[in-house]
Enzyme design. Structure first.
Site, mmCIF file in Angstrom:
data_model
loop_
_atom_site.group_PDB
_atom_site.id
_atom_site.type_symbol
_atom_site.label_atom_id
_atom_site.label_comp_id
_atom_site.label_asym_id
_atom_site.label_seq_id
_atom_site.Cartn_x
_atom_site.Cartn_y
_atom_site.Cartn_z
ATOM 1 N N GLY A 221 16.880 32.718 3.532
ATOM 2 C CA GLY A 221 15.645 33.376 3.943
ATOM 3 C C GLY A 221 14.863 32.535 4.930
ATOM 4 O O GLY A 221 15.415 31.993 5.893
ATOM 5 N N GLY A 251 19.670 40.137 6.870
ATOM 6 C CA GLY A 251 20.988 39.532 6.704
ATOM 7 C C GLY A 251 21.999 40.069 7.695
ATOM 8 O O GLY A 251 22.850 39.326 8.203
ATOM 9 N N ASP A 252 21.912 41.361 8.001
ATOM 10 C CA ASP A 252 22.836 41.955 8.964
ATOM 11 C C ASP A 252 22.547 41.462 10.381
ATOM 12 O O ASP A 252 23.479 41.260 11.175
ATOM 13 C CB ASP A 252 22.757 43.474 8.902
ATOM 14 C CG ASP A 252 23.240 44.030 7.569
ATOM 15 O OD1 ASP A 252 24.137 43.415 6.964
ATOM 16 O OD2 ASP A 252 22.722 45.069 7.131
#
Length: 298
Positions: A221, A251-252
């Site tokens: 993060g 995340g993608d």
């Protein structure tokens, strides 16, 4: 040369809860859980791991080929992908099914509760890795269980290096299956929670996993990520976002940067640095496919 992205195409219904889940869920009453959340904010976005990663790769200028399935309601998604310059020739339409649907609720601390209907994603195994000479590398991202198993084996058999990104699909697999994914993959990418689960299920430490592949990336993060190579980890510092609006798809976005960098032959650390910058840009915008790179330079 192109990047094959094996994963889901989905519609995301994203709801905003202005309180905190922790204030509404009583730990000692979980056995009779019955809660309702008022969500003043609601919108529908294009999503799914394959769609989100493809979007990020096109933002970076990479050629991308999603290997995915949509339902009878997915025509508009295909048109959007075509408009972005995405090769959709290997997106399968399943007439008897809906496109996968994710219902995502986010609280004020950016915690998320998600309900997911797989729909056409369940037919991913019917859509094999294509025999194309222009595929440089790939990724096996969350998708139908059988599809993930088959696509990993097919990529290895074709000699195409790939990233194994189990994501929220990780609980579908037992230790033997996860060890097989690692043995087939060239790189592994997980967040810190998934990394702990992956270690527990396989009986392998992160250092052990990193010795079996070219690299293991564990995202953290806002704190950046750990890049593991041959049993040694290096912390790559996070990038402060201009504002924190919506974590959906961060995340993608990171994985799109990772794939772009790998396709350019960059060291893994440089790929991760770009991934952290992409994640910071994405979190400042609502929706997984609405950010732009602006003056970002790789």
């Amino acid at each position: 040369m192109a990047i094959l992205v094996c994963g889901s195409l989905a519609f995301d219904t994203i709801m905003t809860f202005e309180g905190r889940f922790a204030d509404q869920i009583l730990p000692d009453q979980l056995h009779i859980l019955n809660v309702s959340f008022l969500v003043p904010g609601l919108r529908r976005d294009y999503g799914g791991c394959a769609g989100n990663i493809a979007y990020g790769l096109r933002q970076l200028g990479s050629e991308v080929v999603p290997l995915a399935a949509i339902g009878n309601d997915g025509a508009e998604y295909l048109e959007r992908m075509r408009g972005l310059g995405v090769d959709v020739s290997h997106v399968q339409t399943v007439p008897e099914s809906y496109t996968a649907q994710a219902m995502i609720m986010t609280d004020r601390d950016n915690n998320q509760i998600t309900a997911f209907h797989p729909g056409a994603m369940s037919f991913a195994h019917q859509n094999p890795v294509p025999a194309r000479s222009d595929l440089q590398l790939g990724i096996v991202a969350p998708d139908g269980r059988d599809g993930m198993l088959q696509h990993a084996a097919q990529l290895q058999a074709a000699g195409i290096p790939f990233v194994f990104d189990p994501g929220q699909g990780l609980p579908m697999f037992n230790g033997d299956e996860l060890r097989a994914f690692i043995a087939q993959a060239t790189w592994v990418a997980v967040n810190d929670y998934e990394g702990r689960m992956l270690s527990e299920r396989t009986g392998l430490s992160l250092a052990d996993i990193s010795r079996q592949v070219k690299g293991l990336i564990v995202t953290l993060g806002e704190h950046g990520c750990d890049v593991w190579e041959q049993g040694e980890a290096v912390r790559v510092a996070g990038v402060k976002a201009e504002q924190v609006v919506d974590p959906t798809g961060c995340g993608d976005a990171f994985r799109a940067a990772l794939l772009h960098g790998l396709s350019q032959g960059w060291p893994l650390r440089r790929c991760a640095e770009l991934g952290n910058r992409m994640g910071a840009l994405k979190i400042a915008v609502r929706g997984p496919q609405n950010y732009t790179l602006g003056g970002l330079q790789g």
